[in-house]
Design a protein around this motif. Structure first.
Motif, short mmCIF file in Angstrom:
data_model
loop_
_atom_site.label_atom_id
_atom_site.label_comp_id
_atom_site.label_asym_id
_atom_site.label_seq_id
_atom_site.Cartn_x
_atom_site.Cartn_y
_atom_site.Cartn_z
N VAL A 1 0.92 -2.58 10.62
CA VAL A 1 2.38 -2.55 10.65
C VAL A 1 2.83 -2.81 9.23
O VAL A 1 2.46 -3.81 8.62
N GLY A 2 3.61 -1.87 8.71
CA GLY A 2 4.09 -1.99 7.34
C GLY A 2 5.61 -2.02 7.29
O GLY A 2 6.28 -1.35 8.07
N ALA A 3 6.13 -2.80 6.36
CA ALA A 3 7.56 -2.82 6.09
C ALA A 3 7.82 -1.80 5.00
O ALA A 3 7.21 -1.86 3.92
N VAL A 4 8.69 -0.85 5.26
CA VAL A 4 8.97 0.21 4.30
C VAL A 4 9.75 -0.35 3.12
O VAL A 4 10.85 -0.87 3.28
N GLU B 1 4.91 -2.66 2.55
CA GLU B 1 4.40 -4.02 2.49
C GLU B 1 3.60 -4.25 3.77
O GLU B 1 4.13 -4.08 4.87
N LYS B 2 2.33 -4.60 3.62
CA LYS B 2 1.47 -4.82 4.79
C LYS B 2 1.89 -6.09 5.49
O LYS B 2 1.90 -7.17 4.92
N ARG B 3 2.29 -5.96 6.77
CA ARG B 3 2.80 -7.10 7.51
C ARG B 3 1.89 -7.55 8.64
O ARG B 3 1.86 -8.72 8.98
N ALA B 4 1.14 -6.61 9.26
CA ALA B 4 0.29 -7.02 10.38
C ALA B 4 -0.86 -6.03 10.55
O ALA B 4 -0.75 -4.86 10.20
N VAL B 5 -1.95 -6.54 11.12
CA VAL B 5 -3.07 -5.71 11.57
C VAL B 5 -3.28 -6.04 13.04
O VAL B 5 -3.35 -7.20 13.43
N VAL B 6 -3.36 -4.98 13.84
CA VAL B 6 -3.45 -5.09 15.30
C VAL B 6 -4.64 -4.25 15.77
O VAL B 6 -4.88 -3.17 15.25
N PRO C 1 3.76 -13.03 6.05
CA PRO C 1 5.21 -13.15 5.89
C PRO C 1 5.74 -12.09 4.94
O PRO C 1 5.05 -11.68 4.00
N GLY C 2 6.95 -11.64 5.19
CA GLY C 2 7.57 -10.63 4.33
C GLY C 2 8.09 -11.22 3.05
O GLY C 2 8.56 -12.35 3.02
N GLU C 3 8.00 -10.42 1.98
CA GLU C 3 8.48 -10.87 0.68
C GLU C 3 9.59 -9.98 0.14
O GLU C 3 10.18 -10.28 -0.87
N ARG C 4 9.86 -8.86 0.81
CA ARG C 4 10.86 -7.91 0.34
C ARG C 4 11.80 -7.55 1.47
O ARG C 4 11.44 -7.63 2.63
N GLN C 5 12.98 -7.08 1.13
CA GLN C 5 13.95 -6.61 2.14
C GLN C 5 13.53 -5.20 2.54
O GLN C 5 13.59 -4.29 1.74
N PRO C 6 13.10 -4.98 3.78
CA PRO C 6 12.58 -3.66 4.18
C PRO C 6 13.68 -2.68 4.59
O PRO C 6 14.78 -3.07 4.96
N LEU C 7 13.31 -1.40 4.54
CA LEU C 7 14.16 -0.33 5.04
C LEU C 7 13.88 -0.06 6.51
O LEU C 7 14.58 0.72 7.15
N GLY C 8 12.84 -0.65 7.03
CA GLY C 8 12.40 -0.46 8.41
C GLY C 8 10.92 -0.81 8.49
O GLY C 8 10.34 -1.27 7.50
N TYR C 9 10.33 -0.57 9.64
CA TYR C 9 8.92 -0.90 9.87
C TYR C 9 8.23 0.27 10.53
O TYR C 9 8.83 0.98 11.34
N PHE D 1 0.86 -1.19 0.00
CA PHE D 1 0.00 0.00 0.00
C PHE D 1 0.89 1.23 0.00
O PHE D 1 2.07 1.17 0.33
N ALA D 2 0.31 2.36 -0.43
CA ALA D 2 1.05 3.62 -0.49
C ALA D 2 0.47 4.58 0.53
O ALA D 2 -0.73 4.56 0.81
#
Length: 163
Positions: A153-156, A89-94, A104-112, A53-54
């Motif tokens: 929670v998103g992975a940048v 990259e959408k990683r979690a909903v809380v 599960p993550g599919e990309r190497q993130p810059l942070g979360y 998502f953007a």
């Protein structure tokens, strides 16, 4: 259902607690109303695939695949103007101090980042972390304070000036 052991979460972890109710929150997405119509919101937990998502200062898009967020598509659909555009990259909903879903993550993130959105769909950041479970823990803490809104929670994946 037993809750997820947050400090043991790694990038390949997945989890779904179907007993956690996440309200169906719909808001005006960033960009034209037709862009990503019918796609899941950032708070939906009913999809199995890990989606993107953007986010800009003015709004959060619905979720989609990498093809939905190419540079040409973003130029066409996300209004520019003194903001940054972050692709996540959408990683979690809380919500309510519980993890509803973890992908599960599919990309190497810059942070979360842990964020929610106000009633108009503008993002409200809860903080940035370099470790996934730290960001999930942050979202869990904030979700016990802001009890009427789920957190994502998103992975940048990338961030760029958008003006």
């Amino acid at each position: 259902m037993k809750s997820v052991n947050v400090p043991m979460i790694v990038d390949s972890s997945s989890w779904w607690d179907e007993g956690v109710e996440v309200p169906k929150i719909d808001h005006e997405p960033a960009g034209p109303a037709t862009w990503l119509r019918g796609h899941p919101s950032v708070f939906d937990t009913d999809h199995d695939e890990t989606l993107l998502f953007a986010e800009t200062r003015r709004g959060v898009s619905r979720c989609g695949t990498a093809g939905d967020f190419t540079q040409d598509v973003l130029f066409e659909n996300v209004p520019m103007g003194y903001t940054s555009l972050t692709l996540l990259e959408k990683r979690a909903v809380v919500i309510g101090g519980r993890v509803a879903r973890l992908w599960p993550g599919e990309r190497q993130p810059l942070g979360y980042v842990a964020t929610t959105a106000d009633a108009a769909g503008r993002p409200l950041g809860a903080g940035q972390d370099s470790v996934l479970w730290h960001s999930i823990h942050r979202a869990l803490r904030w979700s016990t304070i802001v009890t009427d809104r789920p957190f994502t929670v998103g992975a940048v994946h990338s961030s760029q000036a958008w003006h």
